[in-house]
Design a protein around this motif. Sequence first.
Motif, PDB file in Angstrom:
ATOM      1  N   GLN A   6      38.192  35.703  42.410  1.00 31.52           N
ATOM      2  CA  GLN A   6      39.597  35.891  42.782  1.00 31.52           C
ATOM      3  C   GLN A   6      40.500  35.938  41.552  1.00 31.52           C
ATOM      4  O   GLN A   6      41.451  36.723  41.512  1.00 31.52           O
ATOM      5  CB  GLN A   6      40.060  34.768  43.709  1.00 31.52           C
TER       6      GLN A   6
ATOM      7  N   SER B 101      41.836  41.741  42.434  1.00 29.42           N
ATOM      8  CA  SER B 101      40.884  40.741  42.928  1.00 29.42           C
ATOM      9  C   SER B 101      41.580  39.551  43.577  1.00 29.42           C
ATOM     10  O   SER B 101      40.974  38.833  44.371  1.00 29.42           O
ATOM     11  CB  SER B 101      40.000  40.235  41.775  1.00 29.42           C
ATOM     12  N   TYR B 102      42.863  39.348  43.250  1.00 28.44           N
ATOM     13  CA  TYR B 102      43.621  38.225  43.818  1.00 28.44           C
ATOM     14  C   TYR B 102      43.685  38.317  45.337  1.00 28.44           C
ATOM     15  O   TYR B 102      43.700  37.308  46.035  1.00 28.44           O
ATOM     16  CB  TYR B 102      45.023  38.228  43.215  1.00 28.44           C
TER      17      TYR B 102
ATOM     18  N   TRP C  66      33.718  36.114  47.593  1.00 29.50           N
ATOM     19  CA  TRP C  66      35.052  36.039  46.990  1.00 29.50           C
ATOM     20  C   TRP C  66      35.382  34.604  46.589  1.00 29.50           C
ATOM     21  O   TRP C  66      36.250  33.956  47.158  1.00 29.50           O
ATOM     22  CB  TRP C  66      36.075  36.581  47.995  1.00 29.50           C
TER      23      TRP C  66
ATOM     24  N   ASP D 220      37.013  31.499  44.476  1.00 28.61           N
ATOM     25  CA  ASP D 220      38.285  31.316  43.771  1.00 28.61           C
ATOM     26  C   ASP D 220      38.029  30.753  42.375  1.00 28.61           C
ATOM     27  O   ASP D 220      38.345  29.598  42.067  1.00 28.61           O
ATOM     28  CB  ASP D 220      39.223  30.406  44.569  1.00 28.61           C
TER      29      ASP D 220
END
Length: 685
Positions: free
Chosen positions: A246, A257-258, A313, A315
Amino acid sequence: MKKGETRKLFGKHKALRWLCIALVLIIISGIGASAFESSGYTVSVKDYKMTWAEMALETQKNAEAYGKDVIVTYDGSNGSTDMTASTKQLSFKLLVPGNASTDHPAPGIVSVHGFYNNKEMQDAYYVELARRGYVVAVLDMAGHGSSDVTFDPSANIITATDNSGMEPVLEWLMSQPYVDESNMGITGHSQGGRTCGWLMQHLMRAGHGDYVKAYLGQANSAGLTAVLDEFGAFPETLVSGTIMCQYDEFSIVRDNSYDYLHTDQAKTLVRASYPDFQDDAVVAGQFYTEAGPVSVNFEDGETLGTQASVIYWPDIIHPWAHFSSRCVGYAVEFFYSSLGIPDGAEVIPAGNQIWQWKEFFNLIGLIGFFLLIVPAVDLLLSVPVFKSLKKGTTHVDERLPKYRGAKVIIPFWVCGILMTAITAIIFQPIFSGYRFGNNIFPPSQLYPQTSTNTIGMWTAACGVVGLVLLLVFWGVRALLNRKNENYWEAPFAPADLSSVREFFKAALLALTVIACLYLIVNLHYMIWGTDFRIWVMAVMPFEFAKIGTIVRYLPFFVFFYLVNALCNANNRFKGMAEWKSMTLTCLFNVLGLIVIVALQYYSMVATGQQAVWMFEDSSVMFAVSASLGYILLFPIIPMLIITNIIARRIYLRTGSIWVGGLLNGMLCTIIICANTFTQYNYVLT
């Protein structure tokens, strides 16, 4: 020697005690790291170095001897250069678990690291996959580690698609009798993930896209999208996946990607397997097939058995994918679901991981390595040829200024703050605006390492800044204290030499310590096959061919570390404990860098944007700020602290900056040059 005499010897020589402690740590490191790398010695671990021609010949011979359905595709039929007669060498590590045999061949996986790295950076993945019964080959990509450059040096190093080394390693692995050539996987981090994409493109051009059954990109989706851009679809049997971080320093700007799961790119990757996908967002960790979302109970032996896609995904930031138990768990689940459970291997839950213990023992070795330095200097200073260098600091200690009064304290802090601020401020234009040195200091046959060129430019610039500030504030303090008859300060006194011979003695002492250190590093690797590292910071063996390159880069780093040692020696005060002044010196070295790193990552986590500030340059690779530069700071910051401590401890013994400064300069040059990418093959002269 009697017991009492031994105790007396060790009691008298503190340096000898510390030397023994460091060596014991290194031995423990080797035993522990090799034990966990081999999963308790149940996995065979072997290093290979072969030419492309040798790999092509062996692949063909094995295919005929064992009836393997594999041919050599890097003969020009894949759209790249014919490499079947090349004498360039590839370095790779092969892990063969006990369950893999001719009668029961196991699935094979080829793993590759990212840009400026080497094969050991993939240790978390290859340890856990081999532990679960997969045969794993992990390679040094071309131009990295111990592998030769096999691409056009004048090509763009980011987009060059020729000859990364994955094809010969994949096809050689497929030809081995204990490998199931119909059940192969590939995975790679960052540029390694993109390299997996080039491999797929080459194989598909040659009509052999079915060689790969599972493809997992780590912190990279560009390889997968490149395959779709060229062919419009994946091979019918391919299970594709990506671990999209992320807070990825590159993808946060390039691929958003955030908020990646909502992006068109994520949906496109899923639609490659599930054309009817119409949801607003992809579900992280969900496999999609032509029939839609599916679950796989791999613990009961289920596999996908068809084309599928998945996106993970986490973080985390880009380099943490190397060091993340979550990401390693994703890889285990992915290959269990796509390649199945190898015959004769036990199912091990994805969360059951041991690679952290290997890293722990690697760290123990890294600590032992640095602990060796000062006691080694101590012992050598007792040798007659070097004994004259052991002067101590008593001749200057009585004349040190006291840490009191505005005329001393204010200039000291202003100088320190300016130093840490300026070195951080010039980081951005050097690492981004100059695109890793390619404009001002481009790679060449003599200076072939793009990252070392840039780091060398920055360290040399920092050395100039340090020298100028030392002179300016020496003048300021002298002016402020001109009426104080007892005030005395000679900033260059720590650099005094009684003769040219003394300089050469200091250089010889530093070189002797470095030679001993790297003899230990190489012996350690020969015996246990492991090096000293933690996350992105590593001390590893280097080959003789790199010596010429190391020598040519030395002036940049030696200059910086001599100036740094000089500033370090001048940051001492009468009545202030050494550890306090040494802590302040370390702080001035790294505080500015820590601040810009904190700003960068706070901005990414809080806003999904990089911290764009001074010297914005849209020409920078992938983004408007120095993405890779900030990643390089992760090992640079602790090295600046460690080398400051080393310089101070050696200065207290010699009363001179030369041994510590030269030693630190040599050490850091070798560490950097041994652990990065080269755009040209190494030459001695």
